[in-house]
Design an enzyme around this catalytic site. Structure first.
Site, PDB file in Angstrom:
ATOM      1  N   HIS A  86     -18.024   6.914 -34.725  1.00  0.00           N
ATOM      2  CA  HIS A  86     -18.244   6.592 -36.131  1.00  0.00           C
ATOM      3  C   HIS A  86     -19.650   6.974 -36.604  1.00  0.00           C
ATOM      4  O   HIS A  86     -20.161   6.428 -37.589  1.00  0.00           O
ATOM      5  CB  HIS A  86     -17.976   5.109 -36.432  1.00  0.00           C
ATOM      6  CG  HIS A  86     -17.476   4.878 -37.833  1.00  0.00           C
ATOM      7  ND1 HIS A  86     -18.296   4.466 -38.862  1.00  0.00           N
ATOM      8  CD2 HIS A  86     -16.244   5.007 -38.385  1.00  0.00           C
ATOM      9  CE1 HIS A  86     -17.586   4.341 -39.977  1.00  0.00           C
ATOM     10  NE2 HIS A  86     -16.333   4.663 -39.712  1.00  0.00           N
ATOM     11  N   HIS A 124     -10.480   9.753 -36.022  1.00  0.00           N
ATOM     12  CA  HIS A 124     -11.498   9.362 -36.997  1.00  0.00           C
ATOM     13  C   HIS A 124     -12.850   9.927 -36.545  1.00  0.00           C
ATOM     14  O   HIS A 124     -13.530  10.584 -37.315  1.00  0.00           O
ATOM     15  CB  HIS A 124     -11.543   7.846 -37.142  1.00  0.00           C
ATOM     16  CG  HIS A 124     -12.197   7.368 -38.393  1.00  0.00           C
ATOM     17  ND1 HIS A 124     -12.200   8.092 -39.568  1.00  0.00           N
ATOM     18  CD2 HIS A 124     -12.879   6.226 -38.669  1.00  0.00           C
ATOM     19  CE1 HIS A 124     -12.851   7.420 -40.502  1.00  0.00           C
ATOM     20  NE2 HIS A 124     -13.285   6.298 -39.985  1.00  0.00           N
ATOM     21  N   ASP A 142      -8.330   2.323 -40.555  1.00  0.00           N
ATOM     22  CA  ASP A 142      -9.432   3.016 -39.882  1.00  0.00           C
ATOM     23  C   ASP A 142     -10.165   2.112 -38.893  1.00  0.00           C
ATOM     24  O   ASP A 142     -10.128   0.882 -39.000  1.00  0.00           O
ATOM     25  CB  ASP A 142     -10.449   3.503 -40.920  1.00  0.00           C
ATOM     26  CG  ASP A 142     -10.003   4.754 -41.650  1.00  0.00           C
ATOM     27  OD1 ASP A 142      -8.831   5.145 -41.507  1.00  0.00           O
ATOM     28  OD2 ASP A 142     -10.828   5.327 -42.385  1.00  0.00           O
ATOM     29  N   HIS A 182      -8.528  -1.292 -43.152  1.00  0.00           N
ATOM     30  CA  HIS A 182      -9.198  -1.334 -41.846  1.00  0.00           C
ATOM     31  C   HIS A 182      -8.574  -2.395 -40.945  1.00  0.00           C
ATOM     32  O   HIS A 182      -8.295  -3.509 -41.402  1.00  0.00           O
ATOM     33  CB  HIS A 182     -10.693  -1.638 -42.017  1.00  0.00           C
ATOM     34  CG  HIS A 182     -11.439  -0.550 -42.731  1.00  0.00           C
ATOM     35  ND1 HIS A 182     -11.502  -0.476 -44.109  1.00  0.00           N
ATOM     36  CD2 HIS A 182     -12.132   0.514 -42.254  1.00  0.00           C
ATOM     37  CE1 HIS A 182     -12.203   0.593 -44.454  1.00  0.00           C
ATOM     38  NE2 HIS A 182     -12.600   1.210 -43.359  1.00  0.00           N
TER      39      HIS A 182
END
Length: 213
Positions: free
Chosen positions: A80, A76, A25, A170
């Site tokens: 964020h 995603h 991610d 990640h």
């Protein structure tokens, strides 16, 4: 009320199959993503990347490099932002902007979606369904952030992987600079007999079987 089809969400593969699904991610990040791609190529592994569109816009060649290597690239979000802290229209727009940014960079519309922080809400599920996206979470995190994101801790959690696991990792973090620990632990794990006994696949291998629009 949840939208029709909200159960088209998965967080784990089949225990009866040998596949493990490595997912990464918050990238792309020019400091860490190229090294990760090298590690995956060395071990002939396909993985899935859930990217932030603002980073994709900054590093489009890195996105194309990831796609050309055969990895899945999913949405995603754009920035964020936490989905629960946004108005419905803003939450939808985060997903929508990421979709079109990726499609413009790679030339192909994305098919996978993982909400920021793993937090789902009806508005984003509705938008994902409208864009024909498959929503994918995870069942195993290596916890490569914060106080538990030590090399020993990440390595121990990698060693516990089982067939069917969708693994959260990640290659970038908006709030920390820990991906170097992830890369070190992953490289060591992939050289073990345990890793050799597993088959690693991108999530498209799973979603093509599981989801029918």
């Amino acid at each position: 009320m949840w939208p029709n089809g909200f159960l088209n969400i998965t967080s784990r593969g089949r225990r009866s199959e040998s596949q493990v699904y490595l997912t990464f991610d918050d990238g792309p990040d020019p400091r860490f993503t190229p090294s990760l791609l090298d590690i995956l190529a060395q071990h002939q592994i396909k993985a899935s990347f859930f990217v932030l569109a603002d980073a994709c816009a900054a590093y489009p060649e890195l996105v194309r490099q990831t796609a050309e290597a055969g990895h899945d690239i999913g949405i995603h979000s754009y920035s964020h932002a936490h989905p629960w802290r946004l108005r419905q229209a803003e939450a939808r727009e985060e997903l929508h902007r990421c979709y079109h940014t990726l499609a413009n960079i790679t030339g192909n519309p994305p098919s996978l979606f993982r909400p920021a922080y793993g937090r789902i809400r009806p508005a984003t599920l509705q938008e994902a369904r409208a864009l024909q996206l498959h929503t994918v979470l995870w069942n195993r995190s290596v916890i490569d952030w914060g106080a538990w994101g030590t090399l020993a801790g990440v390595s121990r959690r990698l060693a516990a992987l089982k067939p069917g696991d969708i693994v959260l990792m990640h290659d970038a973090r908006p709030d920390t600079n820990r991906p170097e620990t992830t890369l070190t632990a992953l490289q060591s794990f992939l050289n073990t007999d345990k890793a050799a006994s597993l088959e690693f696949s991108g999530l498209s291998h799973l979603t093509k079987k599981r989801f029918r629009n």
